[in-house]
Design an enzyme around this catalytic site. Structure first.
Site, PDB file in Angstrom:
ATOM      1  N   ASP A 158       0.866  -1.182   0.000  1.00  0.00           N
ATOM      2  CA  ASP A 158       0.000   0.000   0.000  1.00  0.00           C
ATOM      3  C   ASP A 158       0.903   1.233   0.000  1.00  0.00           C
ATOM      4  OD1 ASP A 158      -1.835  -2.052   0.439  1.00  0.00           O
ATOM      5  OD2 ASP A 158      -3.078  -0.837   1.795  1.00  0.00           O
ATOM      6  N   LYS A 222      -6.612   3.403  -3.699  1.00  0.00           N
ATOM      7  CA  LYS A 222      -7.070   3.452  -2.308  1.00  0.00           C
ATOM      8  C   LYS A 222      -7.233   4.902  -1.911  1.00  0.00           C
ATOM      9  CE  LYS A 222      -5.162   2.190   2.256  1.00  0.00           C
ATOM     10  NZ  LYS A 222      -4.066   1.459   2.941  1.00  0.00           N
ATOM     11  N   LYS A 258     -10.091   0.360  -2.825  1.00  0.00           N
ATOM     12  CA  LYS A 258     -10.021   0.197  -1.362  1.00  0.00           C
ATOM     13  C   LYS A 258     -10.266   1.523  -0.661  1.00  0.00           C
ATOM     14  CE  LYS A 258      -6.897  -1.068   2.438  1.00  0.00           C
ATOM     15  NZ  LYS A 258      -5.552  -1.583   2.811  1.00  0.00           N
TER      16      LYS A 258
END
Lengths: 322, 506, 279
Positions: A158, A222, A258
């Site tokens: 991430d 995300k 996400k």
């Protein structure tokens, strides 16, 4: 955001399109998903689905191996078996097996501990990287961060985009960093690119950054680190979902989504699922294409699942608190 | 385009030991369908029969005739309602005149306001009950009656309540006075909301009212009478009479009515205007439309698609200001159509009382037949699209649909369908868009979708429409004047401008 | 020997005779002596005037309000220059006193100036920003209705006539004025005022003729959006209203003085514009 020309590796240029987004209209549409009433069978399904999509996260300065170990246990087996037995006895039938969550998400220094507990299981190991959450480190150190994370066993990265470069209009740098990280991830790890929507602020910028990241190779985009004042909202997630849709139409590649930060209740999670269902469609409704970055959400999902079975509300003490 | 960055990546394949098992989905579950989520009907008690509301009391019609009102989502009768004859209308007008002379024109402006505030509050308290009844009688989704119709109706009373003692500020320097008795006839598309739009400004400006709701949707107006009683509104200030066209005709042509207000079709509006042309009755008319929703290539496209969808499919398209003509810049028409189709596929048609229903029932069998007829005509005029969804097996339902590539001369781009039917035309320049948008005898509303401010203002100033929604559509507010140019009617409703329709200004 | 005048129509900035070739004589008020011959407008002249008004409205309606104000003020200047002509004409054809004639001319000039001053003010007086309950900017502004027919059949008074013309014109409407039998000769000097004030061609058109012949066409003409009726005959008024329903004309009876803002806003449409507020 005006359209921008970006040089791509191997020569050539691509255009990141100008694609304006109206805030009020987006918010109205996003709010419309909160009006859906998801009941009975479809609610139970949605709760299970949401549970399977959780990236169970701990990203605190106070994280220790002990904390991470407990989190991994919870990720693998969210519901204590004793509790399952008790419920099944009470209602006189089996309940649907509670799945593991999708992933555990930790800081780089906790990867080794997490890897020990997750290796060989279905639960992915996500590590934040590239000087999470601010991204304010030299590029070489950020790449080093990623290499090390994968070496230690992270199966998902991430990363954060370079907001410094983004906000002063140097999109090439933002793009190149994502490309470089993607290179390192190769097919060893899934790459989630965090836009930090709370710092980009406008929906035009969020849309632009989504496209830029997807062009650069993001497997997932995300919303946020969870560390900004505004994190995931239905509206900023909607902007990103629409970018994913258009990118898929244009490029033929599915990208996952996400939302992270601020999704604390089962009710909220279901609203997100409704939104995905009514925009991208059922294809995206799997942990492969949709995740929740969350921590306390998990227990609320469990509580709601048990409520569906028994008609009673439980407090957190009936589940483990990690 | 190129670079490795575009390649699809595949995640590392690992051996996985499933813990606790995997997600098991049921076939009726979330991914496939939302489980039914019906709003409970038990909150509203529908009486087997409703009388006329004259002089503060429910009164039997002199001729003793009744007609049925139908639940359009089942086709079954909900109740029966009194049919007012000319002599009942006369009684109602007399009651209104008497109330005007004896009470309503005598009490203080402040007290008039207090009654309106009371009505607004009680309506808010009983909102759920009204929402359910509205959806039952009209067929509109509970989501809309709950979130739009009823709250806006209450807001209308609340807004106008505050005007009663401030009218002099609205018309500084002019002498103003009430007109007397207002005869009002309203349509079936927003039954309670239209009643509020008519009654609130009448009472605020000191007039008394005889109102006739549409024959297919009388129930919420009749329930509103209970609120008038609860609010202790003086007898005769508002009278509600039910019936069909003949009742409406005898109301508007009654000699002792000073003011006529009508919302409905242009056809009937013209008849009313013509019938009272030989009198000095004041008139406001809110009539039909064929409003254009213009999408420029520089629009925020996803919001524009949503705006076009909401513009035409809100309330099954039974909206006078529905954006029934999408004008799309040719350069984006392909992607627009793709997004439009995808969005329409998500519209949920069905039980109006289900909280997840987006599109409810067509209000009546007759209206459904009319829509079907026009859709058949349209099929020879443009490319037809309707989503692949199922309709309920009973009741009056119609799928949302559109016709692409229709000409400006096509029936489907000129005639008001008053249903969930959109026509789509393309244009090349802003000037062409303006010309096409104005190419209609109507002039009620229009939409503009562009992120370029100067273009929005230019187009807005040149559109011949009483309401222009730029980068939004179908927004209503008691403070915002609403009404049309040309054959869409006279006068405005709402805001400071709506007051003048109910006042003599010298 | 005096030259006998022939008064012609005023259409699209030109002075044509009636296409029908018809004219009728106007006498001095107290004698059989002919004051002038005047063109008698036909249905086709009315149609030509409406066509001219359509063209005129496009320039006049889209001019800045400041410009319209300047032109209306210019009319006052031009009328002042023709004071003696107006006074003489009113005295000769109506038989009113010098004092009364001067009073009417004063009032007419005042009306031009008054509405010149109003041309850029009625908007702020009648517009609104609507405090809607949501994230939208909503505002309501006046927009001219388009082409207005102004019937001046009875209750002739020069001041009132100019007041009615100027109030309807100030907002950007174009006009087709039909002057009735009481003082048709006023057409000539009034048209000259309009023709020399930088008024766009067709923004104001003047006709003389028989109302009974023309009103059915005024009532049913689909391009005429509104009618200002200064006539005593309610039969005609009602008939125009009835015919006017064909295109939903706004028909405004206007025999008596009204609130001057209302005199303007009776001939505008209000347009409400909404726009979201958000970054």
């Amino acid at each position: 955001m005006p359209a921008a020309q970006i040089k791509v590796p191997g020569g050539g240029r691509i255009t990141i399109p100008h694609y304006p987004v109206d805030r009020v209209g987006t918010t109205e549409r996003a709010n419309s998903f909160t009006k859906r009433s998801i009941k009975t069978e479809s609610k139970l399904d949605a709760l299970y689905l949401a549970l399977s999509m959780v990236d169970l996260t701990t990203l605190e300065g106070s994280d220790t191996p002990g904390k991470v170990r407990q989190l991994c246990g919870k990720a693998l087996r969210p519901m204590p078996p004793a509790m399952v037995e008790q419920i099944e006895k009470e209602i006189g039938k089996k309940i649907r097996p509670i799945p593991s969550v999708a992933a555990v998400c930790v800081y780089p220094s906790q990867i080794a501990t997490a890897a020990k507990h997750l290796r060989g299981t279905s639960v992915e190991l996500a590590s934040v990287a590239t000087a999470f959450p601010s991204g304010q480190l030299p590029a070489d150190l950020k790449l080093e961060d990623v290499k090390r994370a994968i070496k230690l066993g992270a199966t998902e990265i991430d990363m954060v985009i370079n907001r410094d470069a983004f906000l002063r209009g140097d999109f090439q740098t933002v793009f190149d960093e994502v490309v470089a990280v993607k290179d390192i991830c190769s097919d060893e790890a899934h790459l989630k690119v965090i836009l930090e929507t709370g710092e980009l602020q406008t929906y035009d910028k969020i849309r632009f950054a989504s496209w830029l990241s997807m062009e650069a190779g993001a497997d997932f985009i995300k919303t946020s680190t969870g560390k900004a004042t505004e994190n995931a909202t239905l509206a900023n997630t909607l902007v990103m979902l629409q970018a994913i849709q258009d990118f898929y139409d244009d490029r033929g590649r599915m990208v996952g989504m996400k939302p992270a930060g601020g999704i604390r209740t089962a009710k909220q999670a279901i609203q997100y699922l409704v939104m995905v269902k009514e925009t991208l469609g059922n294809e995206w409704l799997t942990p492969q294409w949709f995740r929740f970055g969350a921590s306390v959400l998990l227990n609320d999902l469990l509580r709601q699942i048990m409520k569906q079975y028994t008609g009673r509300y439980f407090d957190n003490h009936y589940f483990s608190l990690d | 385009m190129g670079g490795r960055a575009l390649e699809t990546s595949t995640a590392k394949k690992k051996t996985k030991i499933p813990q606790n098992g995997t997600v098991v989905e049921t076939k009726s579950g979330f991914k496939y369908e939302y489980s039914p989520a019906p709003e409970s009907k038990s909150i509203v008690k529908i009486k087997p029969r409703y009388e006329l509301f004259i002089n503060g009391r429910f009164t039997k019609p002199i001729a003793g005739k009744y007609f049925k009102t139908i639940n359009p989502s089942t086709g079954e009768p909900l109740s029966e309602v009194a049919e007012a004859g000319a002599n009942d209308v006369d009684l109602a007008v007399k009651a209104a005149r008497n109330a005007y002379d004896k009470t309503w024109s005598k009490i203080s402006a402040k007290d008039r306001g207090r009654y309106l505030y009371r009505i607004a509050r009680i309506l808010q308290e009983r909102a759920r009950e009204f929402a359910v009844l509205e959806s039952l009688d009209n067929g509109k989704p509970i989501k809309e009656s709950r979130d739009v119709d009823i709250p806006l109706a209450a807001a209308h009373f609340f807004y106008h309540a505050g005007w009663t003692d401030k009218l002099n500020y609205a018309f500084p320097g002019a002498k103003i006075s009430a007109l007397g008795v207002a005869g009002q006839v309203i349509p079936w598309n927003f039954p309670l909301l239209m009643a509020a739009w008519k009654i609130a400004p009448s009472l605020a400006t000191g007039n008394t009212v005889v109102l006739k709701p549409a024959e297919t949707t009388p129930l919420t107006a009749l329930l509103l009478c209970e609120i008038f009683q609860q609010a202790e509104l003086p007898d005769g200030v508002v009278n509600i009479i039910t019936g069909a066209g003949a009742t409406g005709a005898s109301l508007v042509s009654h000699g002792d009515v000073n003011k006529v207000a009508f919302t409905g079709s242009t056809e009937v509006g013209k008849k009313i205007a013509s019938a009272i042309a030989g009198t000095n009755k004041r008139i406001t008319l809110e009539l039909g439309g064929k409003s254009a929703n213009i999408v420029f290539e520089d629009a925020a496209l996803d919001q524009a698609v949503e705006g076009v969808v909401q513009g035409i499919f809100f309330n099954q398209g039974h909206v006078c200001c529905a954006g029934s003509r999408a004008l799309v810049e040719e350069s984006i028409s392909e992607v627009f159509i793709k997004k439009l189709k995808r969005r329409m596929q998500q519209l949920r048609i069905g039980d109006p009382l289900d909280k997840n229903t987006d599109i409810g029932a067509i209000n009546s069998f007759e209206q459904l037949e009319k829509i079907k007829e026009l859709v058949e005509v349209g099929k020879s005029e443009g490319d037809f699209f309707e989503p692949n969804t199922r309709l309920p097996s009973k009741g009056y339902f119609h799928k949302p649909c559109f016709f692409n590539n229709v000409s400006a001369a096509a029936t489907i781009s000129r005639v008001e369908v008053f249903g969930p039917v959109l026509s789509v035309q393309t244009f090349r320049t802003p000037q062409e868009a303006i010309t096409k948008a104005n190419d209609t005898p109507y002039g009620l509303a229009a939409g503009i979708w562009s992120e370029k401010g100067s273009k929005v203002h230019e187009v807005a100033s040149k559109l011949k429409a009483g309401v222009v929604w730029a980068n939004t559509y179908n927004k209503f507010d008691p403070t915002a004047p609403f009404g049309g140019y040309y054959e869409s009617g006279f006068g405005r409703e709402g805001g400071i401008h709506g007051l003048s329709a109910y006042l003599e200004i010298k | 020997m005096k030259v006998l005048k022939t008064i012609k129509l005023f259409i699209g900035g030109e002075f044509p005779r009636s296409e029908s070739g018809r004219s009728f004589p106007i006498n001095f008020h107290d004698s059989e002596k002919i004051y002038a011959n005047i063109a008698q407008a036909s249905r086709k002249d009315l149609r030509a005037a409406v066509e001219a008004a359509e063209v005129g409205q496009k320039s006049w309606g889209f001019m800045t309000a400041y410009n319209r104000a300047q032109i209306l003020y210019r009319m006052a200047e031009m009328a002042e220059g023709k004071r003696h002509e107006f006074v003489g004409l009113l005295k000769d054809t109506l038989g009113i006193s010098d004092k009364e004639a001067n009073k009417q001319v004063d009032e007419a000039i005042d009306a031009f100036i008054y509405y010149a001053g109003f041309a850029d003010k009625f908007q702020q007086m009648s517009a609104a920003v609507n405090p809607v309950a949501g994230p939208h900017h909503s505002f309501t502004t006046p927009d001219p209705v388009g082409i207005v027919a102004l019937i001046c059949e009875s209750h002739f008074d020069f001041g009132r006539l100019v007041s009615n013309i100027a109030s309807v014109s100030a907002s950007g409407n174009s006009l087709v004025v039909v002057l009735g039998p009481e003082c048709p000769a006023i057409l000539q000097p009034l048209a000259e005022v309009f023709a020399t004030s930088d008024l766009p061609k067709g923004a104001i058109n003047l006709l003389t003729g028989h109302l009974k012949e023309l009103y059915p066409h005024i009532g049913s003409h689909m391009e005429i959006r509104s009618v200002s009726c200064q006539n005593e005959d309610t039969e005609i008024l009602y008939e125009i209203k009835k015919l006017g329903t064909s295109n939903m004309k706004r028909v405004v009876p206007r025999y008596e003085n009204v609130d001057s803002l209302k005199a303007i806003t009776d001939f505008v449409e209000f347009k409400t514009v909404w726009h979201p507020i958000g970054t």
